[in-house]
Design a protein around this motif. Sequence first.
Motif: not given
Length: 92
Positions: A16-22
């Motif tokens: 979820k954190k990686a998707a938000k950063a992307e």
Amino acid sequence: MAKVKKKLTSAQKRAKKAAKAERQKKYQWVFVNGKQVRIKRPPIVDGIPVDQFIEENADSFWLYQNELWELMPVEDSIFEPAPATELETKED
């Protein structure tokens, strides 16, 4: 009866954190007609906008191939009369 919300696993939290950063890299928030909307970020090369990068780094041959006439450097010598040579100035 109230439903109990399941907690995310650590792998799900990382995803979820990686998707938000992307998403933050890809989009930006701006105001349009008083509303906040998400638009795609303009493309950048080496931290500067693509147009500015092309202006600074492209040679005239590349600009000619890609038909970017407005960015072609204008040589002043084309529009000015050529200086007279010795042969032209001599009068017999």
